[in-house]
Design an enzyme around this catalytic site. Structure first.
Site, PDB file in Angstrom:
ATOM      1  N   SER A 159      76.557 127.876  60.897  1.00 42.23           N
ATOM      2  CA  SER A 159      77.350 129.104  61.045  1.00 42.23           C
ATOM      3  C   SER A 159      77.177 129.998  59.816  1.00 42.23           C
ATOM      4  CB  SER A 159      78.812 128.726  61.300  1.00 42.23           C
ATOM      5  OG  SER A 159      79.555 129.828  61.760  1.00 42.23           O
ATOM      6  N   ASP A 253      78.539 129.942  72.799  1.00 39.91           N
ATOM      7  CA  ASP A 253      78.757 130.354  71.413  1.00 39.91           C
ATOM      8  C   ASP A 253      78.462 131.840  71.287  1.00 39.91           C
ATOM      9  OD1 ASP A 253      78.825 130.728  68.662  1.00 39.91           O
ATOM     10  OD2 ASP A 253      77.356 129.170  68.204  1.00 39.91           O
ATOM     11  N   HIS A 283      80.377 126.534  69.794  1.00 39.83           N
ATOM     12  CA  HIS A 283      80.291 126.668  68.341  1.00 39.83           C
ATOM     13  C   HIS A 283      81.159 125.579  67.695  1.00 39.83           C
ATOM     14  CE1 HIS A 283      79.299 129.145  64.794  1.00 39.83           C
ATOM     15  NE2 HIS A 283      80.427 128.668  64.307  1.00 39.83           N
TER      16      HIS A 283
END
Length: 312
Positions: A159, A253, A283
């Site tokens: 991320s 995501d 995610h």
């Protein structure tokens, strides 16, 4: 395919918990909540085994940073060294929230992992995190004898940490510092990009658009150009000569499409990118292996693919 049933049950539990969205609270509250979902929720028997763990510090851009070194079980002889940068939108997350992910990379890629706890926003807005990531990676590159013991160096992150890992790969390429590979797990690589996945997956899948806006709002500080490569590495003027990448994306995501766009951009520049999209995943699934066998299988497979680049 539908969301993995085990993860769907987790999403239902989180929805029914009554906890307010991250974007409705303070960074301090968000950090505490993230710890409760990760470190505090891990059963001792579910901790991924590695050979040894050591807490230490490494130099950052403005002083020493906490770091944690993971060594695999049964490691004989020199190993690759991986600089690992945690996710959390540059606002939340630390060495403890991502202990499980660092352990998985160490175990399944067979590498020494050096997890670095960079400065967080809003106390330290952009480009502090990027500067810390690059400075610490440069220092580790000069002291590999203290870690893996040979000249194999790679970078990894998820991320926001995937964002920072991509930034590090570009900076070290520009330095002429050899970097063997990069492992980018659902990376944020385009701050103001317009992607279908940001609309399709804007709500209900753990990371939501409003939360993304909250993260960027805290991190960006005084930046003026959303295409600044230290913020949006997809927009670096030159993507040639970067190390091979394993890019992991998840079907549900908001960041899915930009991660895959980065893989395509690396290939268009003459590089190698192994883009692994995991259907049914969301995610954050890299921290959901304990509740989802499908997530754990994806974790192990993608880490092993990264390991192939390190040990080829």
């Amino acid at each position: 395919m539908p969301v993995d049933p085990s993860i769907a049950a987790l999403l239902t539990m989180l929805e029914q918990s009554g906890a307010p969205p991250l974007n409705e609270g303070t960074p301090e509250a968000g950090r505490a909540y993230y710890l409760s979902l990760t470190r505090d929720a891990r059963a001792p028997e579910a901790v991924v085994p590695v050979g040894a763990v050591e807490d230490r510090t490494v130099p950052g851009a403005a002083g020493d940073l906490p770091a944690r070194v993971y060594r695999p079980e049964g490691a004989d002889g020199p190993l690759p060294t991986v600089v690992f940068l945690h996710g959390g939108g540059w606002v939340i997350g630390d060495l403890d929230t991502h202990d499980d992910m660092a352990r998985n990379v160490c175990r399944h890629a067979r590498a020494v992992v050096v997890a670095v706890d960079y400065r967080l926003a809003p106390e330290h807005p952009f480009p502090a995190a990027a500067e810390d990531a690059v400075a610490s990676a440069r220092w580790i590159a000069q002291h590999l004898d203290e870690f893996g013991g040979d000249q194999r160096l790679a970078v990894a992150g998820d991320s926001a940490g995937g964002n920072l890992a991509a930034v590090v790969a570009q900076a070290l390429r520009d330095d002429g510092t050899p970097l063997l590979a990069q492992f980018l797990v659902y990376p944020a690589v385009d701050a103001e990009g317009d992607y279908p996945s940001r609309v399709e997956n804007a709500k209900g899948y753990f990371l939501e658009k409003d939360t993304m806006d909250w993260f960027y709002g805290h991190y960006r500080g005084a930046w003026e150009d959303a295409r600044d490569a230290r913020l949006s590495p997809l927009h670096h003027a030159d993507l040639a000569g970067l190390p091979p990448a394993v890019v992991v994306t998840a079907e549900y995501d908001p960041l899915r499409d930009e991660g895959e766009a980065y893989g395509k951009a690396l290939e268009a520049a003459g590089g190698t990118a192994h883009v692994l999209r995991y259907d049914g995943m969301i995610h954050g699934f890299f921290d959901m292996g304990a509740v989802s066998p499908a997530a754990q299988a994806a974790i192990e497979e993608s880490c092993a693919r990264f390991g192939e680049l390190l040990h080829r």
